[in-house]
Every structure is written in structure tokens, then in C-alpha cells.
Design a protein around this motif. Structure first.
Motif, PDB file in Angstrom:
ATOM      1  N   ARG A  85      36.998  42.943  49.148  1.00  0.00           N
ATOM      2  CA  ARG A  85      38.328  43.309  49.626  1.00  0.00           C
ATOM      3  C   ARG A  85      39.215  43.766  48.457  1.00  0.00           C
ATOM      4  NH1 ARG A  85      41.645  43.076  54.044  1.00  0.00           N
ATOM      5  NH2 ARG A  85      43.803  42.793  53.439  1.00  0.00           N
ATOM      6  N   VAL A 101      40.184  47.455  48.989  1.00  0.00           N
ATOM      7  CA  VAL A 101      41.517  47.489  49.600  1.00  0.00           C
ATOM      8  C   VAL A 101      42.609  47.487  48.530  1.00  0.00           C
ATOM      9  CG1 VAL A 101      43.108  46.322  51.158  1.00  0.00           C
ATOM     10  CG2 VAL A 101      40.670  46.360  51.670  1.00  0.00           C
ATOM     11  N   VAL A 143      41.122  36.174  47.426  1.00  0.00           N
ATOM     12  CA  VAL A 143      40.665  37.369  48.144  1.00  0.00           C
ATOM     13  C   VAL A 143      39.235  37.669  47.711  1.00  0.00           C
ATOM     14  CG1 VAL A 143      41.158  39.791  48.585  1.00  0.00           C
ATOM     15  CG2 VAL A 143      43.024  38.208  48.080  1.00  0.00           C
TER      16      VAL A 143
END
Lengths: 267, 313
Positions: free
Chosen positions: A176, A180, A172
Motif C-alpha cells: 500500500r 498508494v 500501513v
């Protein structure tokens, strides 16, 4: 202990909720037009007709109070939003990447937060171009360091936890993971800081406007009303008293909320 | 000793940086001071001459250096709106704010420490519960509103003092203190609530530690445990906070001076900012900033002196 925090939180929620409800209703409907002058009602005493009486121009104090509280609330919300968004980005990035930029930035932020916020706000007000929204901008800039610091601390703490390593292994991207995966875990701590920020914003706005360097006439604000009311202390003490109580309730509500959320209730 | 030396070094660097930042901040202000100074007599040639005279044409760091050396030796430049030396404008104002801050600080220390101890001693008792609730409320009352309340109650209704009629030191020492006591109490009440709360929770935190259980097992009563064992540990964060709170008190006095019409630094700062009289504003900001930085320095030194375990580097 949890029980006690819960009670504090609930008390804060009730006070803030009632204030918010009055402000929201006041945005659409007030008993009188806050700016309508009425010679007949000049210095009316509190009564059912005028809940908190009327001022030197015969304007209904309660309607003006609701409008002023709304304006103060809006300024506080907008400045906290500015501080929060920018602080979140700065704190997130420095906490994630670390390094010497992080070191230097945190030292700067530490020294900024050591200064009383009213002093910094006065300096910012002096150097910003004058305008209707400069108080929001000044307060917003002022709040960046405290938000950045708290976000940085949390991100640095979360950075080495298993779920983050896992996400990294899975490929990832940094951004992000940061916004996130980590951000939702920072929110609980952030909420209490937001409540404290709100608290400070209301207090700063009221102080600045009271001093005459904040919100300018004809815009409404609680601080401005208080400085007007001070001139009529002897003839209409309820004017100053009602404005003061509105300020106190706003600050108290958010203070209790922040404490109930786990903060220490003062910044 | 090495610690003190190091801290002093950092102190000096911080002071220089803070004054430089304040100086630069007041340089980016839009608008030309000469327009204000000349007023209706403004012509481009005169403005140019005045700029030359005030040294506004030279590089900013040269001007900063000159300003700093001037500041330290007491030559602080000219006020724009009073047409006199900044030093003469400040004359007497520093003392008013300093006395107000010191009286307020003494009240805060004198009331909050016994209050916090008493609340912790009778934890969960009636006194404590009322105290905790009151603290919460008093923390939310802005000191300038308390000031307005005092003006009404003690000034207008009870007539204990005449609002707006400040008595200078030179006239009567006790008269001056008597007038200042009201703003001082207005400043200190929210601070008292904060410090008492901090001390209470600090004591209660210590009460849960192992050495307290040992102290109890030696047969001490709760009060003895607090007084002999807990207090010296619990006071540590409070002392730090109290040293730093002097800066906060100076900040509150900026507003409270306005309420009581006290001719102090804060009131002058507000007028000079509204009048865009920046040489005066700059000097006041730097003076207050120096107080803040210095109190933080003192807090570090004191903390380290009380508890050598603490080395904040």
C-alpha cells in the motif's frame, strides 16, 4: 527558465493536440475510404478534391495518412503501456526491497539500455512468433528497462522520506505504501519518460515498418507508407514528403512535451 | 592502470555474456531450420540427417562454445539461404558499414562542437535562439526520412548522384566516398542537433559555477572564460556521449543503408531476418553488439583519462 519550459510544453501540447484531434476524427471519418481504389484519380495532384493527391491505385493519400498515423499512434500507445505497467511493477518492487536482486537486475538493465533500441527490436521481431501484434509486444518489452530504471530510482529516493516512515510506523502494508503513497510522487518524473517513450515508439515503428519487418500489409502504418512512397519519389514527391512530415510532427510534439515536463528530450 | 585492467576484465565478461545471450535468443526461435533448408525435398529422415550434420542435436552450451570459438577464428558457420559460409556472405559488407559510420561520426564531431560552443557563446542572441529552435526540429527528423529527402533533392532533381547505384571501393575510392557522403549527412544531422544541444547546456551549466566568477574577476572576456576555463570541463560529458554515439550511428545506418541501397551490414541484417537466415543474423547482431560494448568501454577509459576524478566502478 520556468517560463521557457512552459513555452516548450505549450508548443508540444499544441502540436500533439492537433495531431491527436486529426487522428481521433480520422478514426470515425476520413474524406475518402482509405482503401477505396479509384482509377480516375490515379496519381491525382494535390488539390481541393484530394488534399495530398492520390497514390498509384487512386487512393486518397490524406485519408491514408490519417489512418496510418492513427495506427502508428495506437502501436506507440500500446507498447508504451506495456513497458510502463511492467516497468512500474519491476522498478517499484526492486526499488522498495533493494538487496542483491535489485543490484543484479539494475546491472542487467544498464547493459540492455546501452544497446541501440533498433537492434534489439530487430532481434525481438526475429524471435517472436509472427503475428499482427508482435511489433507492439517487441517494442513493449524493449521499453520495460528504461521505465523500471526511472521508477526504481525515484522509489529508492522516496523510501527514506518522512512521510514513508510515518506510514510505516502507522502499520500501513508495504504494497500500500509503495503503490498508494509513493506512486503519486513518482508520476511527475514518469510523465516525461512516457513522452520520450512515445517518441521512441513512433520512431521505432516507422523504422521497422519502413524496413519491412514491422507492420505487414494490408495494415496501415506511417513507416510502410514511407517505403511505398519512396518508389514514386520522382512522380509524386509530395507523397513521401507528407508522410515524413506526419512522422516528424508526432516525434516533435512528444519531444517538446517531454522537455517541457523536465526531461532532456532524448532518451 | 588498475582501472584499465579492471575495465578490460569487465569488457571480456560482458562480451561473452552478450554473445551467449544473442546465441540463446536465436535458439528459442520457433520452427526448425531444416524445414527451410530442405524445402520441397523435406523428408523426416533427411531432416534428421541434416540436423546431425549441422550439430543441432547436441546440447546448447556445447554448440555455443563451438560457435564462439568459430566466430573468433573467423569460421562463422553456414548461411541458410545463400548456401555459403557466413564469412563469405559478410565479406565486404563490414567495410561499407564501418566507412559509413566513421564518415558520419567525423561529420558529427566536426560540426556539433563548434556549433554548440558558438550557441553558448552568444547565449540568448539571435544565432542561439534560432539554433535552439532548429535543434529541436532536427532532433525529431528520422535519419531515414532525411535520406529519402536527399535522394529526391540531390539524386533525382539535382542529379549529383545516382540513387541505388553504389560505387564499390575497388572501382573508385573517391566515387565511393562521394556516394557515401549523402547517407552520412542524413545519419549525422539528428546527432549533430543532439550533441550541440548537450554541449550548449553543459557549457551554460559550467558558466554558473564559482570558478567562472573568479575567472571573470581576473578580467577575462566571456569568450576567454569559455575557451580557457569552461570548455575543458564542459566537454567532458560530450566526449563520453560522442564515444558512445558511434554505436547509435551504426544503428541508424541499419536503416539508412536500406534507403540508399548500400550493400552494408545493416541491409544484410534486415534481409537475413526477413529470410529467417539466422546464422547470418546472429553474426551481424554479435558484431554490432561487440562494437557497442567496446565503444562504451572506450568511453569509460577516455573519460577517466581526461578527468581522473571520475572513477566509475
Amino acid at each position: 527558465m520556468i517560463d521557457k519550459k512552459n513555452k516548450t510544453f505549450r508548443a508540444g501540447l499544441i502540436i500533439t493536440g492537433i495531431m491527436l484531434l486529426i487522428i481521433i476524427i480520422g478514426a470515425f471519418w476520413t474524406p475518402y475510404d482509405p482503401n477505396a481504389m479509384n482509377g480516375a484519380a490515379k496519381w491525382a495532384k494535390p488539390s481541393f478534391e484530394h488534399l495530398l493527391g492520390a497514390d498509384n491505385f487512386g487512393r486518397d493519400i490524406f485519408s491514408r495518412l490519417v489512418e496510418g498515423a492513427g495506427a502508428t499512434f495506437f502501436i506507440a500507445a500500446a507498447s508504451v503501456a506495456i513497458g510502463l505497467v511492467i516497468g512500474l511493477v519491476i522498478g517499484g518492487l526492486t526499488g522498495w526491497f533493494g538487496g542483491w536482486i535489485d543490484e543484479v537486475l539494475m546491472r542487467i538493465i544498464d547493459s540492455i539500455t546501452a544497446f541501440p533500441s533498433i537492434l534489439l527490436a530487430l532481434v525481438l521481431i526475429a524471435i517472436l512468433p509472427s503475428g499482427k501484434y508482435n511489433i507492439i509486444l517487441a517494442l513493449g518489452l524493449l521499453f520495460i528497462p528504461s521505465f523500471a530504471r526511472i521508477v526504481r530510482m525515484e522509489v529508492a529516493k522516496q523510501k527514506n522520506l518522512d512521510y514513508v516512515r510515518n506510514a510505516k510506523l502507522m502499520g500501513v502494508s508495504d504494497m500500500r505504501i509503495l503503490f498508494v503513497h509513493i506512486l503519486p510522487n513518482v508520476v511527475p518524473v514518469l510523465l516525461s519518460t512516457v513522452a520520450i517513450g512515445f517518441n521512441n515508439a513512433v520512431l521505432s515503428e516507422a523504422s521497422m515498418s519502413y524496413l519491412g519487418v514491422g507492420v505487414q500489409p494490408p495494415d496501415p502504418s506511417l513507416g510502410r507508407m514511407l517505403s511505398e512512397a519512396q518508389n514514386y519519389l520522382l512522380s509524386a514527391p509530395w507523397y513521401a514528403l507528407s508522410v515524413g512530415i506526419a512522422i516528424i510532427l508526432l516525434i516533435l510534439g512528444f519531444g517538446l512535451l517531454s522537455e517541457g515536463l523536465g526531461g532532456d528530450g532524448n532518451a | 592502470m588498475r582501472y584499465v585492467c579492471k575495465k578490460t576484465g569487465i569488457l571480456i565478461i560482458t562480451l561473452i555474456l552478450v554473445s551467449l545471450l544473442a546465441f540463446l535468443a536465436f535458439q528459442v526461435i520457433p520452427g526448425d531450420p531444416t524445414t527451410k533448408l530442405l524445402g520441397t525435398e523435406y523428408t523426416p529422415e533427411r531432416a534428421e540427417a541434416l540436423r546431425e550434420e549441422l550439430g543441432l542435436n547436441r546440447p546448447v552450451f556445447v554448440r555455443y562454445w563451438e560457435w564462439l570459438t568459430g566466430f573468433v577464428t573467423g569460421d562463422m558457420g553456414m548461411s541458410y539461404s545463400y548456401a555459403m559460409d557466413v564469412r563469405d556472405v559478410l565479406h565486404g559488407k563490414v567495410a561499407v558499414t564501418a566507412v559509413l559510420a566513421i564518415i558520419s561520426w567525423i561529420i558529427v564531431v566536426g560540426v556539433s562542437i563548434p556549433l554548440g560552443i558558438a550557441m553558448a557563446r552568444y547565449q540568448s542572441g539571435r544565432f542561439d535562439r534560432v539554433g535552439v529552435a532548429m535543434n529541436q526540429v532536427f532532433m525529431a527528423i528520422p535519419s531515414f526520412f532525411l535520406g529519402i529527402l536527399f535522394t529526391y533533392i540531390f539524386g533525382l532533381v539535382l542529379k549529383w548522384f545516382t540513387p541505388g547505384k553504389f560505387i564499390p571501393f575497388s572501382e573508385s575510392f573517391w566515387g565511393c566516398i562521394g556516394y557515401m557522403i549523402f547517407p552520412a549527412i542524413a545519419i549525422s544531422i539528428p546527432k549533430i542537433a543532439k550533441v550541440a544541444k548537450l554541449l550548449r547546456s553543459s557549457i551554460l551549466h559550467e558558466m554558473g559555477l564559482d570558478y567562472v566568477r573568479t575567472a571573470y574577476s581576473h578580467g577575462n572576456s566571456r569568450w576567454m572564460v569559455i575557451r580557457i576555463h569552461v570548455l575543458r570541463n564542459a566537454l567532458l560529458p560530450v566526449v563520453t556521449y560522442l564515444a558512445m554515439s558511434l554505436a547509435d550511428i551504426v544503428a541508424s545506418s541499419i536503416i539508412v543503408e536500406q534507403v540508399f541501397a548500400l550493400p552494408g551490414l545493416g541491409r544484410l541484417l534486415v534481409t537475413s531476418i526477413s529470410n529467417r537466415d539466422f546464422p547470418v543474423a546472429l553474426c551481424i547482431v554479435v558484431i554490432i553488439a561487440f562494437v557497442v560494448v567496446f565503444m562504451n568501454y572506450l568511453a569509460d577509459i577516455v573519460t577517466q583519462y581526461i578527468d581522473p576524478r571520475v572513477r566509475l566502478d
